[in-house]
Design an enzyme around this catalytic site. Structure first.
Site, PDB file in Angstrom:
ATOM      1  N   LYS A  78       0.847  -1.192   0.000  1.00  0.00           N
ATOM      2  CA  LYS A  78       0.000   0.000   0.000  1.00  0.00           C
ATOM      3  C   LYS A  78       0.873   1.229   0.000  1.00  0.00           C
ATOM      4  O   LYS A  78       2.014   1.221   0.455  1.00  0.00           O
ATOM      5  CB  LYS A  78      -0.947   0.018   1.207  1.00  0.00           C
ATOM      6  CG  LYS A  78      -0.305   0.102   2.593  1.00  0.00           C
ATOM      7  CD  LYS A  78       0.192   1.436   3.065  1.00  0.00           C
ATOM      8  CE  LYS A  78      -0.844   2.533   2.976  1.00  0.00           C
ATOM      9  NZ  LYS A  78      -0.260   3.838   3.477  1.00  0.00           N
ATOM     10  N   THR A  82       9.136   3.295   0.714  1.00  0.00           N
ATOM     11  CA  THR A  82       8.196   4.208   1.349  1.00  0.00           C
ATOM     12  C   THR A  82       6.767   3.726   1.202  1.00  0.00           C
ATOM     13  O   THR A  82       6.048   4.154   0.328  1.00  0.00           O
ATOM     14  CB  THR A  82       8.331   5.609   0.753  1.00  0.00           C
ATOM     15  OG1 THR A  82       9.697   5.976   0.813  1.00  0.00           O
ATOM     16  CG2 THR A  82       7.513   6.613   1.520  1.00  0.00           C
ATOM     17  N   ASN A 136      -4.452  15.820  -0.169  1.00  0.00           N
ATOM     18  CA  ASN A 136      -3.603  16.092   0.988  1.00  0.00           C
ATOM     19  C   ASN A 136      -4.077  17.273   1.819  1.00  0.00           C
ATOM     20  O   ASN A 136      -3.852  17.321   3.039  1.00  0.00           O
ATOM     21  CB  ASN A 136      -2.153  16.283   0.537  1.00  0.00           C
ATOM     22  CG  ASN A 136      -1.522  14.951   0.174  1.00  0.00           C
ATOM     23  OD1 ASN A 136      -1.119  14.206   1.051  1.00  0.00           O
ATOM     24  ND2 ASN A 136      -1.454  14.650  -1.106  1.00  0.00           N
TER      25      ASN A 136
END
Length: 408
Positions: free
Chosen positions: A181, A192, A403
């Site tokens: 994921k 990451t 975001n």
């Protein structure tokens, strides 16, 4: 949005490993947010973790527990919706409490449980919700739970990333399956994201670590969405040994060579899947840099291009603004770069050479080259024989929106 069609294929059970995915009520609307992996006795497990100095509490606990049980954990416990990062001593205690609660229910030592978390940073982990969901997770364990687990570890991902393959060695069949994921806060300084990979081959922990390090370096360490390294990264590789093969004695043994090839194929597939599902992505971009004096030099150029907001926004607009590419190459830190030797290509179209626009290039060619969802930016440095490839995305309006609204 995501680039390209999903390519999950058949997800093969790995003998010696069972999974469960349940809802602990961490996320809204009852989404499944707790994943449990059970490893058969005798399994070996290794990992690579974030190098972010503000690493999350579960990273610290998982690394310590893995060492305490000499790479033989019994359970991997993953929660989404809360990163348990930036939570200080309380976060460490909370991660240990979850591990201890599961250990008591399963009849294993607390160090045999490795905790992992992903989600919002800085919020206390809802330990009680996780503990109350553990009996359901233990009850629901099954060998064919890979797809549910791939969905359960998602955060801002829009689709699961999972892949399986079979490989052979000396007349014996083996299986390798993995899930991952990650869609944002992606710039590997290890890998990451979260990823869990498993094979039924019997391989010692030291050899597994070598294989995982190499595979991660050529896959997860070659992707970037936004240049941010997460606090919670972990990529785990399990070898259950259920295939019953003799332990290979070196990295050059036939089984290790076969597993290395399969593992690198799997990791590249998963890594590219993360990029294709990058937050707000509308382009899948391959940056190839050839002719560097060293691989690191080629990587420096590739990542400078891939991290440039000006390049990424031009990609989103399908604008062949090649001056931004030249600027990125020029500031990548290469010593004594002869710009007259550098060639720049967009999807095979030569756009710049000899330090300026290529004589054969037209703006119409650039527009056509930038139109597809998949773009290859190729840089020919002509100063050595080293090459490197990085995969990235564009920056869209949706990246900013996702975001900006992440904690809403």
């Amino acid at each position: 949005m995501a680039v390209g069609e999903p390519t999950l294929g058949e997800l093969l059970p790995v003998p010696g490993l069972r999974l469960a995915t349940v809802s602990a009520g961490i996320k809204k609307q009852g989404r499944k947010d707790l994943v449990l992996l059970e490893l058969a006795p005798g399994s070996h497990c290794v990992g690579v973790f974030t190098r972010n100095a503000f690493c999350a509490a579960p990273v610290t606990v998982a690394k310590a527990n893995l060492q305490a049980v000499t790479n033989r954990p019994a359970y991997l416990l993953i929660n989404t919706g809360n990163a348990n990062a930036g939570t200080g001593e309380r976060g460490l205690a909370d991660a240990r409490r979850c591990a201890t609660a599961l250990a008591e229910m399963a009849g294993v030592e607390a160090e045999a449980v490795l905790p992992f978390s992903t989600g919002v940073i800085g919020e206390p982990l809802p330990v009680q919700k996780i503990v109350e969901a553990l009996p359901n997770a233990l009850r629901d364990l099954r060998s064919d739970g890979w797809l549910d687990a791939a969905q359960g570890i998602m955060t801002t991902d829009t689709r699961p990333k999972a892949h399986s393959l079979r490989f052979q060695c000396e007349g014996r069949d083996y299986v390798l399956t993995g899930i991952a994921k990650g869609a944002g806060m992606i710039r590997p300084n290890m890998a990451t994201m979260l990823a869990y990979l498993a094979t039924d081959a019997a391989v010692s922990a030291p050899l597994l670590q070598v294989l995982l390090n190499e595979a991660a370096e050529l896959s997860f360490n070659r992707i970037t969405i936004d240049g941010d390294t997460s606090t919670n990264d972990a990529c785990m590789l399990v070898a259950t040994g259920a295939a019953g093969n003799p332990l290979p004695d070196s990295a050059d043994a036939p089984l290790c060579r076969a597993l290395k090839e399969a593992l690198q194929t799997l990791c590249v597939e998963l890594a590219q899947g993360l990029v294709r599902d990058g937050e707000g992505a509308s382009k899948f971009v391959t940056v190839q840099v050839n002719g560097g004096r060293s691989e690191q030099e080629s990587l420096d150029v590739a990542f400078t291009i891939a991290h440039s907001p000006l390049v990424k926004t031009a990609l989103f607009a399908s604008d062949p603004n090649w001056g931004r590419l030249l600027a990125a190459i020029g500031r990548a830190g290469l010593e004594a770069l002869d710009v007259s030797l550098v060639g720049v290509y967009l999807n095979g179209v030569l756009i710049a050479e000899h330090g300026c626009r290529a004589a054969s290039y037209s703006e119409d060619q650039g527009v056509v080259a930038m139109a597809p969802e998949e773009i290859v930016i190729r840089i020919e440095l002509q100063r050595g024989s080293a090459n490197a490839t990085v995969w990235t995305t564009d920056f869209s309006y949706d990246y900013v929106r996702i975001n900006a609204e992440y904690r809403s």
